[in-house]
Write a protein that holds these residues in place. Structure first.
Motif, mmCIF file in Angstrom:
data_model
loop_
_atom_site.group_PDB
_atom_site.id
_atom_site.type_symbol
_atom_site.label_atom_id
_atom_site.label_comp_id
_atom_site.label_asym_id
_atom_site.label_seq_id
_atom_site.Cartn_x
_atom_site.Cartn_y
_atom_site.Cartn_z
ATOM 1 N N SER A 1 51.187 52.871 39.153
ATOM 2 C CA SER A 1 50.174 51.892 38.758
ATOM 3 C C SER A 1 50.562 50.477 39.181
ATOM 4 O O SER A 1 49.706 49.659 39.465
ATOM 5 C CB SER A 1 49.919 51.950 37.256
ATOM 6 O OG SER A 1 51.086 51.647 36.529
ATOM 7 N N PHE B 1 41.041 48.560 38.586
ATOM 8 C CA PHE B 1 41.887 47.437 38.960
ATOM 9 C C PHE B 1 41.083 46.144 38.862
ATOM 10 O O PHE B 1 39.856 46.152 38.944
ATOM 11 C CB PHE B 1 42.494 47.610 40.354
ATOM 12 C CG PHE B 1 41.480 47.962 41.416
ATOM 13 C CD1 PHE B 1 40.888 46.986 42.174
ATOM 14 C CD2 PHE B 1 41.134 49.288 41.633
ATOM 15 C CE1 PHE B 1 39.962 47.305 43.143
ATOM 16 C CE2 PHE B 1 40.210 49.625 42.596
ATOM 17 C CZ PHE B 1 39.612 48.628 43.360
ATOM 18 N N ASN B 2 41.798 45.052 38.678
ATOM 19 C CA ASN B 2 41.166 43.756 38.489
ATOM 20 C C ASN B 2 41.206 42.988 39.804
ATOM 21 O O ASN B 2 42.242 42.459 40.193
ATOM 22 C CB ASN B 2 41.899 42.999 37.380
ATOM 23 C CG ASN B 2 41.196 41.730 36.996
ATOM 24 O OD1 ASN B 2 40.634 41.038 37.832
ATOM 25 N ND2 ASN B 2 41.246 41.418 35.706
ATOM 26 N N LEU C 1 49.567 50.291 42.716
ATOM 27 C CA LEU C 1 48.179 50.718 42.918
ATOM 28 C C LEU C 1 48.097 51.812 43.983
ATOM 29 O O LEU C 1 47.290 51.774 44.897
ATOM 30 C CB LEU C 1 47.298 49.533 43.310
ATOM 31 C CG LEU C 1 47.166 48.431 42.276
ATOM 32 C CD1 LEU C 1 46.369 47.274 42.839
ATOM 33 C CD2 LEU C 1 46.524 48.927 41.006
ATOM 34 N N ASN D 1 35.784 48.064 41.778
ATOM 35 C CA ASN D 1 37.018 47.836 41.029
ATOM 36 C C ASN D 1 37.523 49.117 40.375
ATOM 37 O O ASN D 1 38.296 49.067 39.432
ATOM 38 C CB ASN D 1 36.812 46.757 39.969
ATOM 39 C CG ASN D 1 35.854 47.186 38.880
ATOM 40 O OD1 ASN D 1 35.158 48.190 39.010
ATOM 41 N ND2 ASN D 1 35.822 46.432 37.802
ATOM 42 N N VAL E 1 46.826 44.125 36.497
ATOM 43 C CA VAL E 1 45.935 44.469 37.603
ATOM 44 C C VAL E 1 45.351 45.868 37.431
ATOM 45 O O VAL E 1 44.199 46.107 37.721
ATOM 46 C CB VAL E 1 46.681 44.358 38.957
ATOM 47 C CG1 VAL E 1 45.857 44.939 40.076
ATOM 48 C CG2 VAL E 1 47.018 42.920 39.251
ATOM 49 N N CYS E 2 46.141 46.806 36.936
ATOM 50 C CA CYS E 2 45.739 48.213 36.914
ATOM 51 C C CYS E 2 45.600 48.751 35.493
ATOM 52 O O CYS E 2 46.481 48.575 34.665
ATOM 53 C CB CYS E 2 46.762 49.046 37.672
ATOM 54 S SG CYS E 2 46.373 50.800 37.742
ATOM 55 N N LEU F 1 43.990 40.363 41.515
ATOM 56 C CA LEU F 1 44.559 40.642 42.841
ATOM 57 C C LEU F 1 44.436 39.421 43.742
ATOM 58 O O LEU F 1 45.394 39.031 44.412
ATOM 59 C CB LEU F 1 43.854 41.836 43.486
ATOM 60 C CG LEU F 1 44.234 43.215 43.000
ATOM 61 C CD1 LEU F 1 43.351 44.275 43.649
ATOM 62 C CD2 LEU F 1 45.690 43.512 43.278
#
Length: 162
Positions: free
Chosen positions: A65, A115-116, A68, A50, A95-96, A120
């Motif tokens: 971001s 990132f998550n 991504l 991640n 997410v980021c 995602l």
């Protein structure tokens, strides 16, 4: 009669560590693989980690971001573009978590962003990453790892022959 021989320059080998953990896969497994034919050197990875790290010392030349996506330029001139997942949906701001910004100098091993993966997946983006070297025209050939799993910064992703 004298024969002249040409000196062939010795090729230089450069190894590029994996900037994130994952498994190299076929380009057809993800929509991110559609752009690979436009580049000389690149691959698609199914991401298991991640976090994205800088595989070399250089500078962040572009960073989005929300998408991504990040572009780096090494002090040697080598460029790297990494895009994690196809994120085109709104509301994925969580997410980021960026750790760098455009124009920033980075060192090898520095975290670029986190990132998550769960978020995602919730928005329908399977965590794949496209990793390309946009300026690979001076590289005579390259090899992509054949390992089943790459660990970020520990395993070689590309071996470049310059």
């Amino acid at each position: 009669m004298l024969e002249t021989t040409q000196k062939v320059p010795a090729s230089r080998t450069l190894t590029l560590p994996a900037p994130l953990s994952g498994r190299v896969c076929e380009a057809t497994e993800s929509s991110l693989g559609e752009l690979l034919p436009l580049f000389n050197i690149g691959c698609v990875m199914r991401v298991t980690g991640n976090q994205l790290y800088s595989p070399f010392q250089g500078m962040v030349t572009d960073f989005d971001s929300r998408e991504l996506s990040i572009k780096l330029k090494a002090t040697s001139g080598l460029q790297l573009w990494v895009k994690v997942a196809e994120v085109g949906k709104s509301g994925v701001g969580s997410v980021c978590l960026p750790h760098v910004k455009r124009g920033q100098q980075v060192s090898k091993g520095q975290s670029l962003f986190q990132f998550n993966s769960t978020t995602l997946k919730q928005v329908g983006a399977v965590p794949y990453a496209r990793i390309v070297i946009p300026n690979g025209q001076n590289i005579s050939r390259y090899e992509t790892t054949k390992a089943r799993q790459c660990l970020a910064l520990e395993d070689t992703l590309f071996t470049l022959y310059i």
